[in-house]
Design an enzyme around this catalytic site. Structure first.
Site, mmCIF file in Angstrom:
data_model
loop_
_atom_site.group_PDB
_atom_site.id
_atom_site.type_symbol
_atom_site.label_atom_id
_atom_site.label_comp_id
_atom_site.label_asym_id
_atom_site.label_seq_id
_atom_site.Cartn_x
_atom_site.Cartn_y
_atom_site.Cartn_z
ATOM 1 N N TYR A 45 0.836 -1.199 0.000
ATOM 2 C CA TYR A 45 0.000 0.000 0.000
ATOM 3 C C TYR A 45 0.873 1.253 0.000
ATOM 4 O O TYR A 45 0.656 2.188 -0.766
ATOM 5 C CB TYR A 45 -0.911 -0.007 1.233
ATOM 6 C CG TYR A 45 -1.796 1.215 1.355
ATOM 7 C CD1 TYR A 45 -3.068 1.231 0.795
ATOM 8 C CD2 TYR A 45 -1.362 2.364 2.029
ATOM 9 C CE1 TYR A 45 -3.885 2.344 0.896
ATOM 10 C CE2 TYR A 45 -2.163 3.485 2.133
ATOM 11 C CZ TYR A 45 -3.428 3.471 1.575
ATOM 12 O OH TYR A 45 -4.222 4.583 1.671
ATOM 13 N N ASP A 46 1.898 1.239 0.869
ATOM 14 C CA ASP A 46 2.786 2.407 0.938
ATOM 15 C C ASP A 46 3.453 2.680 -0.400
ATOM 16 O O ASP A 46 3.630 3.830 -0.797
ATOM 17 C CB ASP A 46 3.854 2.202 2.022
ATOM 18 C CG ASP A 46 3.294 2.501 3.402
ATOM 19 O OD1 ASP A 46 2.207 3.129 3.463
ATOM 20 O OD2 ASP A 46 3.927 2.105 4.402
ATOM 21 N N SER A 91 -13.608 8.924 34.391
ATOM 22 C CA SER A 91 -12.469 9.793 34.636
ATOM 23 C C SER A 91 -12.256 9.867 36.143
ATOM 24 O O SER A 91 -12.842 9.078 36.881
ATOM 25 C CB SER A 91 -12.692 11.153 34.007
ATOM 26 O OG SER A 91 -13.709 11.803 34.696
ATOM 27 N N LYS A 127 0.365 9.948 36.978
ATOM 28 C CA LYS A 127 -0.739 10.260 36.081
ATOM 29 C C LYS A 127 -0.127 10.690 34.755
ATOM 30 O O LYS A 127 0.465 11.761 34.648
ATOM 31 C CB LYS A 127 -1.603 11.364 36.672
ATOM 32 C CG LYS A 127 -2.846 11.651 35.849
ATOM 33 C CD LYS A 127 -3.797 12.545 36.629
ATOM 34 C CE LYS A 127 -5.104 12.755 35.901
ATOM 35 N NZ LYS A 127 -4.976 13.282 34.548
ATOM 36 N N CYS A 424 -25.385 45.875 28.123
ATOM 37 C CA CYS A 424 -24.823 44.743 27.390
ATOM 38 C C CYS A 424 -24.015 45.283 26.209
ATOM 39 O O CYS A 424 -24.534 46.078 25.423
ATOM 40 C CB CYS A 424 -25.951 43.842 26.899
ATOM 41 S SG CYS A 424 -25.393 42.596 25.724
HETATM 42 S S1 IVH Z 1 -7.223 5.345 36.151
HETATM 43 C C1 IVH Z 1 -11.511 4.301 36.766
HETATM 44 N N1 IVH Z 1 -4.626 5.705 36.070
HETATM 45 O O1 IVH Z 1 -6.364 10.534 33.763
HETATM 46 C C2 IVH Z 1 -10.130 4.811 36.702
HETATM 47 N N2 IVH Z 1 -5.991 7.195 34.802
HETATM 48 O O2 IVH Z 1 -8.130 12.565 34.810
HETATM 49 C C3 IVH Z 1 -9.785 5.359 35.378
HETATM 50 N N3 IVH Z 1 -4.731 8.845 33.506
HETATM 51 O O3 IVH Z 1 -9.219 9.513 32.020
HETATM 52 C C4 IVH Z 1 -8.522 6.043 35.238
HETATM 53 N N4 IVH Z 1 -2.723 8.171 34.109
HETATM 54 O O4 IVH Z 1 -6.917 9.284 30.869
HETATM 55 C C5 IVH Z 1 -5.820 6.146 35.651
HETATM 56 N N5 IVH Z 1 -2.320 5.860 36.078
HETATM 57 C C6 IVH Z 1 -3.497 6.297 35.640
HETATM 58 C C7 IVH Z 1 -3.621 7.382 34.745
HETATM 59 C C8 IVH Z 1 -4.890 7.812 34.366
HETATM 60 C C9 IVH Z 1 -3.415 9.033 33.373
HETATM 61 C C10 IVH Z 1 -5.762 9.660 32.841
HETATM 62 C C11 IVH Z 1 -6.898 8.904 32.212
HETATM 63 C C12 IVH Z 1 -8.131 9.416 32.882
HETATM 64 C C13 IVH Z 1 -7.681 10.759 33.351
HETATM 65 C C14 IVH Z 1 -8.527 11.286 34.483
#
Ligand code: IVH
Length: 695
Positions: A45-46, A91, A127, A424
């Site tokens: 394809y490429d 989240s 995170k 306004c």
């Molecule tokens: S756990 C039910 N673990 O942070 C638990 N999230 O602000 C679901 N994220 O939507 C998430 N590192 O995109 C979890 N070690 C980590 C994470 C993490 C980044 C993100 C993820 C989530 C968002 C929430």
């Protein structure tokens, strides 16, 4: 296939070959994207694409709108297939200080009815600042993948996920393990771009005059959400797996055990993850992580703490869209100093006048900030913010940048205090404060164009009817032209103004069709909670809209309740709806103009009822009220379990209450229940009812 060198082709030969290539590539793309069944190898394809690109360069006169080189962009803008999550993708709620770590643990203990001295093992993770994904393995093979989307439905990015080498295409494991391959395993994690790859990508983009990304997260999102998955494959993305969605295998006792299994299956698991037994250990983890942050090869924006024991996770459950058993501890906001150039007043859909600061562009923690919110008149007065001031700006995560303080020593002489307008700025109507509210509202109501435009914008926005192509600029344009004056007009645009639109500068057949398609998709139907949110009532954000949808379950029931004289009282009985919200909602439905618009809208768009996940349980759809002290469960846990079984929890008893669960020392509510003849349950009876639901 062998080709003549391009320099030896006659124009006729080139034209014929380009037409044939366009047809072939379109076929291959269709097979690849729509049916996820590639007809040729990627290399083949490429090679076709490269030959086509070279031909397009050498013979630009033969490039058509349908030529492959043009189509990628058009396709990327068309959007992805939707993919529903079998288990919602949640989240996290955020905390910002070390004290809140202690509070979080206390709250968990309280919910579970544990003593302050009881230890709860927690898993502490970095995170990752990337894009979350869900990767679904069926019988051990990568079979599907999606972005988070609204948590319930995401975008199908299976083809893109396949392009990430770090993500296993097939679960690894030893022989013993082979026999245990789960039928379904939905692994959630974060896709990210390393700092080094981000800089390299931007350097290359800059060199070739292309758009650069603001930060690695945007680069990762832009790379993953590509309709042409080959673009994803050229961008270097990494992944870390950290959470579980749908899963049919042997249950895990702990999150830690799940992480171990992930490693065995071949997923990258972040190496910084640690077990903590106390809040002090969690705080120590956070501090150590802050120290390491700059040296890590990828961006992180805080720590995530998760309850390790799965049985406790289950008992803790969820609130709205976030689990009670996990929290994100964010790094402190980044700050920078700059100059305040001007204060502008924006008029929102509810008529609120919001001051916005235009500042000298400044880099705050990797993102260039040009505007900051000033909230309201009080905020400007309290901080004594004046045009020309040197100000400190702060940015935390995705939050809109704010002005933290003014550097008074640098104030220019004679800078006058800011005077908040009394009319306004858009329609000239008087601007007034209502009651004790901080906001000043334009009294122009339906005649104020700014409010009308904002209402339409809100209605079409992503979390509402999600009409792509009806963004800021187009709504303003259509409003000025008089084509769309209210939300109903959106659905008559094609029929009334198709020709006008095609004659507008900058609009072609393709862009017009795309917009009409997006409108048709919205007209095909919308879930009740999105529709309620789209109405843009004051005080009703997405969370409140979900509460309302959950309570009334159908538009017909919501509307008829709002037509009754006791609408406000009924709203007040819903858990999570306070008096101010109840007033706003009841007022909204009482307004004759709103009723008219609602009638016309609901005649055009089918509104989908709420489908209860646990439908058919003895509690589903029933309203339940708790009173008195329960002994086996905490009140919060009891409420959460009732909701999980599909019940609605109310705070006061009415004829619509199905059950009152009475604990020790129950008072007035129990009496009311007896007077109204509502079924009263003991805690044990409630337990049995729950057990009957299989939860
Ligand atoms: S756990 C039910 N673990 O942070 C638990 N999230 O602000 C679901 N994220 O939507 C998430 N590192 O995109 C979890 N070690 C980590 C994470 C993490 C980044 C993100 C993820 C989530 C968002 C929430």
């Amino acid at each position: 296939m062998t080709h003549k060198p391009i320099s030896e082709l006659t124009p006729e030969e080139a034209r014929a070959e380009m037409a044939a290539l366009a047809k072939r590539i379109a076929e291959l793309d269709a097979a690849y994207h729509a049916h996820d069944a590639p007809l040729v190898s990627d290399a083949e394809y490429d090679a076709l694409r490269r030959r086509n690109d070279a031909l397009e360069d050498a013979f630009p006169q033969f490039v058509r709108d349908s030529s492959p080189g043009r189509r990628v962009g058009a396709q990327a803008a068309d959007g992805f297939q939707k993919a529903a999550h079998r288990v919602p993708m949640l989240s996290l709620s955020n905390i910002f200080s070390e004290e809140e770590v202690v509070d979080f643990m206390d709250k968990i203990r309280r919910f579970l009815g544990m003593a302050a001295s009881d230890e709860i093992e927690m898993v502490a993770e970095p995170k990752i600042d990337g894009v979350s994904f869900s990767a679904v393995y069926e019988k051990g093979e990568l079979a599907g993948g999606a972005t988070r989307g609204d948590g319930v439905v995401g975008e199908d990015i299976a083809a893109n996920l396949r392009m990430i080498p770090q993500l296993p295409k097939r679960l690894a494991g030893d022989d013993l393990f082979e026999s245990e391959v789960p039928d379904v395993l939905d692994v959630r994690g974060e896709a990210y771009m390393s700092k080094a790859d981000f800089f390299a990508l931007n350097a290359a983009a800059e060199e070739s005059g292309q758009k650069v990304f603001a930060n690695p997260r945007n680069a990762a999102a832009g790379s993953l959400r590509q309709l042409d998955a080959r673009v994803t494959s050229r961008r270097k993305l990494g992944v870390f797996a950290y959470a579980l969605g749908a899963y049919t295998g042997r249950p895990f006792d702990s999150h830690w055990a799940f992480l171990e299994a992930l490693k065995k299956w071949g997923f990258p698991v972040n190496p910084e993850i640690r077990l903590c037994r106390t809040a002090d250990e969690m705080i120590a983890f956070f501090r150590a992580l802050s120290e390491k942050r700059a040296a890590l090869p990828y961006d992180i924006d805080g720590a995530v703490y998760k309850v390790n024991r799965m049985d406790l996770q289950r008992r803790l459950g969820f609130v709205a869209r976030a689990p009670r058993w996990a929290v994100a501890h964010k790094f402190p906001a980044e700050q920078a100093a700059t100059r305040l150039n001007a204060i502008r007043i924006q008029v929102g859909r509810t008529g609120a006048l919001t001051p916005v600061a235009d500042v000298e562009p400044v880099n705050v923690g990797g993102v260039v900030v040009r505007h900051a919110t000033l909230h309201n008149a009080d905020e400007i007065a309290r901080k004594d913010i004046r045009v020309g001031d040197s100000v400190v700006i702060q940015r935390a995560g995705d939050v809109i940048p704010q002005i933290v303080s003014v550097v008074l020593e640098k104030r220019p002489e004679n800078a006058p205090p800011f005077v908040f307008p009394s009319v306004c700025p858009v329609c000239g109507s008087r601007a007034l404060r209502e009651g004790t509210e901080a906001a000043v509202y334009c009294t122009g109501g339906l005649v104020c164009p700014a409010q009308a435009v904002e209402r339409i914008r809100h209605f079409a926005s992503r979390d509402a009817l999600d009409i792509e192509g009806l963004g800021d600029k187009n709504i303003e344009l259509f409003y000025t032209l008089g084509w769309i004056r209210n939300v109903v007009d959106i659905f008559h645009l094609r029929q009334r103004h198709e020709l006008d639109l095609l004659n507008l500068d900058g609009w072609g057949q393709k862009s017009a069709l795309k917009l009409f398609d997006a409108i048709e998709r919205a007209r095909a139907g919308v879930p009740l909670d999105r529709f309620v949110y789209a109405l843009g009532m004051r005080e009703v954000g997405a969370a409140t809209a979900r509460i309302l949808a959950g309570h009334f379950e159908s538009w017909a029931q919501l509307e008829s309740a709002m037509k009754r004289p006791d609408a406000r009282e009924e709203l007040m009985r819903i858990e999570g709806i306070g008096p101010v919200m109840a007033d706003e909602i009841a007022d909204f439905f009482r307004e004759p103009h709103h009723r008219e618009i609602l009638d016309r809208l609901t005649a055009l768009i089918p509104i989908r009822d709420v489908v209860r996940a646990s439908g058919g349980t003895p509690l589903s759809g029933k309203t339940i009220v708790f009173t008195g002290t329960l002994s086996g469960l905490t009140r919060d846990e009891a409420k959460a379990r009732a909701q999980a079984a599909g019940a609605k929890v109310a705070s006061s008893v009415s004829a619509k209450t199905a059950y009152v669960v009475a604990g020790a020392d129950a008072g007035g509510k129990l009496e009311t229940a007896r007077e109204l003849g509502v079924a009263v349950l003991t805690e044990e009876e409630f337990d049995r009812l729950l057990d009957g639901t299989g939860k």
